[in-house]
Design a protein around this motif. Structure first.
Motif, mmCIF file in Angstrom:
data_model
loop_
_atom_site.group_PDB
_atom_site.id
_atom_site.type_symbol
_atom_site.label_atom_id
_atom_site.label_comp_id
_atom_site.label_asym_id
_atom_site.label_seq_id
_atom_site.Cartn_x
_atom_site.Cartn_y
_atom_site.Cartn_z
ATOM 1 N N HIS A 134 23.656 -14.766 -23.038
ATOM 2 C CA HIS A 134 24.325 -15.176 -21.805
ATOM 3 C C HIS A 134 25.510 -16.094 -22.107
ATOM 4 O O HIS A 134 26.565 -15.970 -21.502
ATOM 5 C CB HIS A 134 23.334 -15.880 -20.859
ATOM 6 N N ASN A 135 25.319 -16.993 -23.077
ATOM 7 C CA ASN A 135 26.357 -17.992 -23.364
ATOM 8 C C ASN A 135 27.613 -17.428 -23.999
ATOM 9 O O ASN A 135 28.697 -17.955 -23.796
ATOM 10 C CB ASN A 135 25.805 -19.096 -24.271
ATOM 11 N N ARG A 136 27.470 -16.353 -24.822
ATOM 12 C CA ARG A 136 28.680 -15.903 -25.522
ATOM 13 C C ARG A 136 29.678 -15.238 -24.573
ATOM 14 O O ARG A 136 30.855 -15.120 -24.909
ATOM 15 C CB ARG A 136 28.368 -15.040 -26.745
ATOM 16 N N GLY A 137 29.171 -14.783 -23.413
ATOM 17 C CA GLY A 137 30.054 -14.302 -22.351
ATOM 18 C C GLY A 137 30.941 -13.127 -22.704
ATOM 19 O O GLY A 137 31.999 -12.952 -22.115
ATOM 20 N N THR A 138 30.517 -12.305 -23.675
ATOM 21 C CA THR A 138 31.357 -11.153 -24.036
ATOM 22 C C THR A 138 30.917 -9.887 -23.299
ATOM 23 O O THR A 138 31.626 -8.905 -23.287
ATOM 24 C CB THR A 138 31.343 -10.889 -25.563
ATOM 25 N N GLU A 139 29.714 -9.909 -22.699
ATOM 26 C CA GLU A 139 29.233 -8.713 -22.001
ATOM 27 C C GLU A 139 28.932 -9.005 -20.537
ATOM 28 O O GLU A 139 28.644 -10.139 -20.162
ATOM 29 C CB GLU A 139 27.942 -8.178 -22.655
ATOM 30 N N LEU A 140 28.972 -7.941 -19.735
ATOM 31 C CA LEU A 140 28.607 -8.073 -18.322
ATOM 32 C C LEU A 140 27.084 -8.168 -18.231
ATOM 33 O O LEU A 140 26.369 -7.770 -19.157
ATOM 34 C CB LEU A 140 29.092 -6.847 -17.533
ATOM 35 N N GLU A 141 26.588 -8.655 -17.084
ATOM 36 C CA GLU A 141 25.138 -8.854 -16.877
ATOM 37 C C GLU A 141 24.327 -7.583 -17.205
ATOM 38 O O GLU A 141 23.317 -7.643 -17.906
ATOM 39 C CB GLU A 141 24.899 -9.311 -15.437
#
Ligand code: 5GP
Length: 194
Positions: A134-141
């Motif tokens: 979740h933290n790396r924020g490179t992918e959608l949910e």
């Protein structure tokens, strides 16, 4: 002296890439195999450095040409190790690191047996992995959920690997990998000479 073929796998978000980078930084005995993929480059990724970014058609052509040692579909995208990478590392007399998924790792194990050293990177705990994804924020949910499900399946295959290394701290995990590879190299040399 013959160098090692090192396969490193681990669930998405475990920090494999950072650990592998630390291994390469600590020792010039290691070289990374640059895979081919059909997935889109992430911000900052460079073609030919992080991956060889190909279209699906280009990738399928390479499959037809038998250009891959192994290839697999991961998260709906193609990924593959080019035969060229193995040959170049052999010439340069360096340990070749393949950072690939479990399907690719099993294919390499089948093909190379004892010649390949399989290392699985584990998170200190599963919750840690979910937080990191979740933290790396490179992918959608939706993509994160897919990766969490794949991670559960991948961790079940960890026992098939020769070694399991916990990424509790990057520098420590990298040092452990270097130690594993060097002692395997020494053991093989000893077995050959005795
Ligand atoms: P990412 O898209 O996060 O860079 O990688 C997704 C997954 O594909 C990771 O588990 C990574 O290890 C795997 N992967 C990368 N290159 C290859 C390859 O050449 N072959 C296979 N089988 N998997 C790969």
């Amino acid at each position: 002296m013959k160098k090692e073929l090192i396969v490193i796998s681990g669930p998405s978000g475990v920090g494999k890439k950072t650990v592998v980078e630390a291994v390469l930084e600590k020792s010039d005995q290691f070289v990374l195999s640059v895979s081919a993929t059909t997935r889109k480059p992430r911000t900052g990724e460079v073609n030919g450095v992080d991956y060889h970014f190909l279209t699906t058609q280009q990738f399928r052509e390479k499959i037809k040409e038998n250009a891959f040692v192994e290839w697999a579909k991961v998260h709906d995208q193609y990924y593959g190790t080019l035969i060229d990478n193995l040959e170049q590392a052999k010439k340069r007399r360096q340990h070749l690191v393949l950072e690939i998924d479990v399907q690719g790792a099993m294919a390499i194990k089948k093909k190379y047996g004892e010649k390949a050293l399989l290392i699985f990177i584990l998170p200190p705990c599963f919750e840690d992995l979910i937080v990191r994804l979740h933290n790396r924020g490179t992918e959608l949910e939706e993509e994160i959920e897919k990766r969490i499900e794949t991670a559960k399946l991948e961790i079940q295959v960890a026992n098939e690997y020769d070694y399991r290394v916990i990424n509790d701290e990057v520098a420590r995990a990298a040092a452990e990998i270097i130690q594993i590879v060097e002692s395997s190299e020494r053991r093989k040399k000893y077995e050959k000479s005795s």
